[in-house]
Design a protein around this motif. Sequence first.
Motif, PDB file in Angstrom:
ATOM      1  N   GLY A  43      49.358 -15.161  -8.749  1.00 52.30           N
ATOM      2  CA  GLY A  43      49.264 -16.015  -9.925  1.00 52.30           C
ATOM      3  C   GLY A  43      47.918 -16.678 -10.124  1.00 52.30           C
ATOM      4  N   ARG A  44      46.955 -16.351  -9.292  1.00 52.64           N
ATOM      5  CA  ARG A  44      45.608 -16.906  -9.484  1.00 52.64           C
ATOM      6  C   ARG A  44      44.650 -15.813  -9.951  1.00 52.64           C
ATOM      7  N   TRP A  45      43.529 -16.272 -10.516  1.00 53.83           N
ATOM      8  CA  TRP A  45      42.480 -15.338 -10.925  1.00 53.83           C
ATOM      9  C   TRP A  45      41.555 -15.073  -9.756  1.00 53.83           C
ATOM     10  N   ALA A  46      41.064 -13.833  -9.688  1.00 56.22           N
ATOM     11  CA  ALA A  46      40.188 -13.442  -8.590  1.00 56.22           C
ATOM     12  C   ALA A  46      39.062 -12.546  -9.114  1.00 56.22           C
ATOM     13  N   LEU A  47      38.020 -12.439  -8.328  1.00 60.79           N
ATOM     14  CA  LEU A  47      36.914 -11.557  -8.683  1.00 60.79           C
ATOM     15  C   LEU A  47      37.351 -10.100  -8.618  1.00 60.79           C
ATOM     16  N   PRO A  48      36.833  -9.262  -9.505  1.00 61.71           N
ATOM     17  CA  PRO A  48      37.103  -7.828  -9.404  1.00 61.71           C
ATOM     18  C   PRO A  48      36.580  -7.283  -8.079  1.00 61.71           C
ATOM     19  N   GLY A  49      37.331  -6.397  -7.482  1.00 61.74           N
ATOM     20  CA  GLY A  49      36.899  -5.819  -6.210  1.00 61.74           C
ATOM     21  C   GLY A  49      37.967  -4.941  -5.621  1.00 61.74           C
ATOM     22  N   GLY A  50      37.650  -4.398  -4.471  1.00 63.64           N
ATOM     23  CA  GLY A  50      38.618  -3.546  -3.804  1.00 63.64           C
ATOM     24  C   GLY A  50      38.020  -2.979  -2.543  1.00 63.64           C
ATOM     25  N   PRO A  51      38.815  -2.242  -1.796  1.00 60.42           N
ATOM     26  CA  PRO A  51      38.326  -1.701  -0.529  1.00 60.42           C
ATOM     27  C   PRO A  51      37.211  -0.687  -0.741  1.00 60.42           C
ATOM     28  N   LEU A  52      36.340  -0.608   0.235  1.00 58.87           N
ATOM     29  CA  LEU A  52      35.223   0.339   0.202  1.00 58.87           C
ATOM     30  C   LEU A  52      35.732   1.749   0.429  1.00 58.87           C
ATOM     31  N   GLY A  53      35.342   2.655  -0.460  1.00 59.85           N
ATOM     32  CA  GLY A  53      35.723   4.052  -0.293  1.00 59.85           C
ATOM     33  C   GLY A  53      34.607   4.847   0.349  1.00 59.85           C
ATOM     34  N   ASP A  54      34.646   6.162   0.131  1.00 60.67           N
ATOM     35  CA  ASP A  54      33.617   7.035   0.694  1.00 60.67           C
ATOM     36  C   ASP A  54      32.438   7.064  -0.271  1.00 60.67           C
ATOM     37  N   GLU A  55      31.690   5.983  -0.305  1.00 66.91           N
ATOM     38  CA  GLU A  55      30.657   5.786  -1.327  1.00 66.91           C
ATOM     39  C   GLU A  55      29.674   4.737  -0.828  1.00 66.91           C
ATOM     40  N   THR A  56      28.577   4.639  -1.536  1.00 69.21           N
ATOM     41  CA  THR A  56      27.594   3.587  -1.290  1.00 69.21           C
ATOM     42  C   THR A  56      28.199   2.221  -1.598  1.00 69.21           C
ATOM     43  N   LEU A  57      27.720   1.183  -0.923  1.00 68.38           N
ATOM     44  CA  LEU A  57      28.194  -0.165  -1.237  1.00 68.38           C
ATOM     45  C   LEU A  57      27.959  -0.470  -2.712  1.00 68.38           C
ATOM     46  N   GLN A  58      26.768  -0.111  -3.181  1.00 66.69           N
ATOM     47  CA  GLN A  58      26.432  -0.369  -4.579  1.00 66.69           C
ATOM     48  C   GLN A  58      27.324   0.429  -5.522  1.00 66.69           C
ATOM     49  N   ASP A  59      27.649   1.648  -5.143  1.00 60.93           N
ATOM     50  CA  ASP A  59      28.554   2.448  -5.973  1.00 60.93           C
ATOM     51  C   ASP A  59      29.943   1.837  -6.008  1.00 60.93           C
ATOM     52  N   ALA A  60      30.358   1.248  -4.905  1.00 55.15           N
ATOM     53  CA  ALA A  60      31.660   0.583  -4.887  1.00 55.15           C
ATOM     54  C   ALA A  60      31.661  -0.583  -5.869  1.00 55.15           C
ATOM     55  N   ALA A  61      30.545  -1.334  -5.892  1.00 51.13           N
ATOM     56  CA  ALA A  61      30.439  -2.444  -6.841  1.00 51.13           C
ATOM     57  C   ALA A  61      30.474  -1.916  -8.270  1.00 51.13           C
ATOM     58  N   ARG A  62      29.736  -0.833  -8.515  1.00 49.21           N
ATOM     59  CA  ARG A  62      29.700  -0.211  -9.828  1.00 49.21           C
ATOM     60  C   ARG A  62      31.102   0.267 -10.239  1.00 49.21           C
ATOM     61  N   ARG A  63      31.817   0.808  -9.289  1.00 47.24           N
ATOM     62  CA  ARG A  63      33.160   1.320  -9.566  1.00 47.24           C
ATOM     63  C   ARG A  63      34.116   0.199  -9.955  1.00 47.24           C
ATOM     64  N   THR A  64      34.097  -0.907  -9.213  1.00 51.01           N
ATOM     65  CA  THR A  64      35.010  -2.011  -9.557  1.00 51.01           C
ATOM     66  C   THR A  64      34.615  -2.607 -10.898  1.00 51.01           C
ATOM     67  N   LEU A  65      33.304  -2.602 -11.182  1.00 52.51           N
ATOM     68  CA  LEU A  65      32.840  -3.113 -12.473  1.00 52.51           C
ATOM     69  C   LEU A  65      33.375  -2.247 -13.606  1.00 52.51           C
ATOM     70  N   ALA A  66      33.290  -0.943 -13.409  1.00 49.45           N
ATOM     71  CA  ALA A  66      33.784  -0.028 -14.439  1.00 49.45           C
ATOM     72  C   ALA A  66      35.292  -0.146 -14.591  1.00 49.45           C
ATOM     73  N   ALA A  67      35.980  -0.326 -13.468  1.00 49.25           N
ATOM     74  CA  ALA A  67      37.446  -0.384 -13.523  1.00 49.25           C
ATOM     75  C   ALA A  67      37.927  -1.607 -14.301  1.00 49.25           C
ATOM     76  N   THR A  68      37.229  -2.709 -14.195  1.00 52.81           N
ATOM     77  CA  THR A  68      37.699  -3.931 -14.859  1.00 52.81           C
ATOM     78  C   THR A  68      37.152  -4.071 -16.269  1.00 52.81           C
ATOM     79  N   THR A  69      35.960  -3.548 -16.535  1.00 48.68           N
ATOM     80  CA  THR A  69      35.343  -3.752 -17.846  1.00 48.68           C
ATOM     81  C   THR A  69      35.100  -2.452 -18.598  1.00 48.68           C
ATOM     82  N   GLY A  70      35.118  -1.322 -17.920  1.00 48.33           N
ATOM     83  CA  GLY A  70      34.768  -0.059 -18.561  1.00 48.33           C
ATOM     84  C   GLY A  70      33.289   0.072 -18.860  1.00 48.33           C
ATOM     85  N   LEU A  71      32.472  -0.775 -18.211  1.00 48.90           N
ATOM     86  CA  LEU A  71      31.049  -0.847 -18.562  1.00 48.90           C
ATOM     87  C   LEU A  71      30.139  -0.466 -17.398  1.00 48.90           C
ATOM     88  N   GLU A  72      28.883  -0.184 -17.769  1.00 47.77           N
ATOM     89  CA  GLU A  72      27.804   0.004 -16.800  1.00 47.77           C
ATOM     90  C   GLU A  72      27.010  -1.291 -16.706  1.00 47.77           C
TER      91      GLU A  72
END
Lengths: 233, 233
Positions: A43-72
């Motif tokens: 019931g609380r708001w949280a930052l977009p994020g998720g577990p690290l996959g088989d990817e760069t740390l930066q790509d993981a950040a990019r992925r969660t960004l895309a998942a929540t906003t659909g944006l680059e």
Amino acid sequence: MGESPEVAVSTVIFALRNEDPRSAEPPTLSLPLVFRTREPFDGRWALPGGPLGDETLQDAARRTLAATTGLEPAYLEQMYTFGDPGRSPDGRRVVSVVYWALVRADEVAHARPQQNVRWLAADDLPTLAFDHNLVVEYALWRLRNKVSYGRIAHALLGETFTLRELREVHEIVRQKRLDPANFRRQVEADGAVVPTSEMRTGGAHRPARLYRYNTEVEPVDLGPIAQPTRSDT
Amino acid sequence: MGESPEVAVSTVIFALRNEDPRSAEPPTLSLPLVFRTREPFDGRWALPGGPLGDETLQDAARRTLAATTGLEPAYLEQMYTFGDPGRSPDGRRVVSVVYWALVRADEVAHARPQQNVRWLAADDLPTLAFDHNLVVEYALWRLRNKVSYGRIAHALLGETFTLRELREVHEIVRQKRLDPANFRRQVEADGAVVPTSEMRTGGAHRPARLYRYNTEVEPVDLGPIAQPTRSDT
DNA sequence: CCAAAAGTGTTTCAGCTACACCCATGA
DNA sequence: TCATGGGTGTAGCTGAAACACTTTTGG
């Protein structure tokens, strides 16, 4: 030692948004948050994020960004890693690498709204899940620093922009009025921005020249880390 | 997702050392490195570090620092997290949280030397294991920044020091000569340092006043993160 | 013409730099 | 008394801040 903690990546995403596009109100610095529907912090708001996959740390950040906003992101930078034991109430050990990002105002406009995601004003947040209020505070501090000393304000605007618009970004982020004349000279001096041949007309006043970001110069001094790739132990 | 990477903590430890205590040569900015005796990178020097235990990230950095030098850091700060896949040649995925630290010159003097540990000059390193050369470059860049704008140079000296000694630290780290008169005024102005009643005599010249670090002021602006404790996802 | 924002010019002030100069000590 | 570094004074430069002023548009 065999008990390796989980690794997760979260991202603080900043954009300027108009609550009401018809009003002349200046836009608000906001960030997208995800509504949690399970424990912990149900019931609380949280930052977009998720577990690290088989990817760069930066790509993981990019992925969660895309998942929540659909944006680059127009700007993306690693911020801090949180990993103290006992921080999650359910006892799991999670090391969180937090990034912060800027996305363009024009892209935010036609971003598809996601379920359980809402944009909230950065300086008026409710109590968030985990210690995400502290994380956002820190990201805000970094943003204000970089906008003051660096050359990243354009990342919150579109492809071209007037100096007034760029100044407005600075004024919103840095929370103070800036002299238009001095701002113009400073921006022109450090060469972060180049004039185009176009003008923006429409207001009841002299047209303003449109500028474009100067890709010749570095956005901000990141030190020797351009694209960090390898390290260990 | 179930394949959680290992988490390790490494530390770049800076100190000023005199190669030859009898000579009048200025000390050298150095860091302790560990000689690897197994693959990968068998036979190369590497940053002190190890897997994260049941402890704070900062405590892990402190622990590896103590293990290699037997010392306490006078300054310790998180720097960057490296975690790209495929960076370790043996294919294991390791996310490394890197800290950087300063230790006092007087403590280094009576630190017990460890097996397989050696101090090397920071600006003249051989090829290190992994991408540790890049990591040290970045740490050096951060050190130079913080010494210039912050108030941490004293962390490379002892409890008390003359302004000449403090200036020498700046000159070594920042790699340029500084005007003694102007340096004095700047240091006095920002209140980072307070005069004691003692003087240092001995040289063939007027005695110099000893100063002490001013604990009333923050060492450097770290933003809202004082002691980060909790976070997640 | 008026209002409003674009854009230019100019004065002032604070802080930094360079450097001349005096002070206190050991040899 | 000389050499050396400690410590003070000060003129000049540079860049930021404040603000007056001109330009160009829409109404």
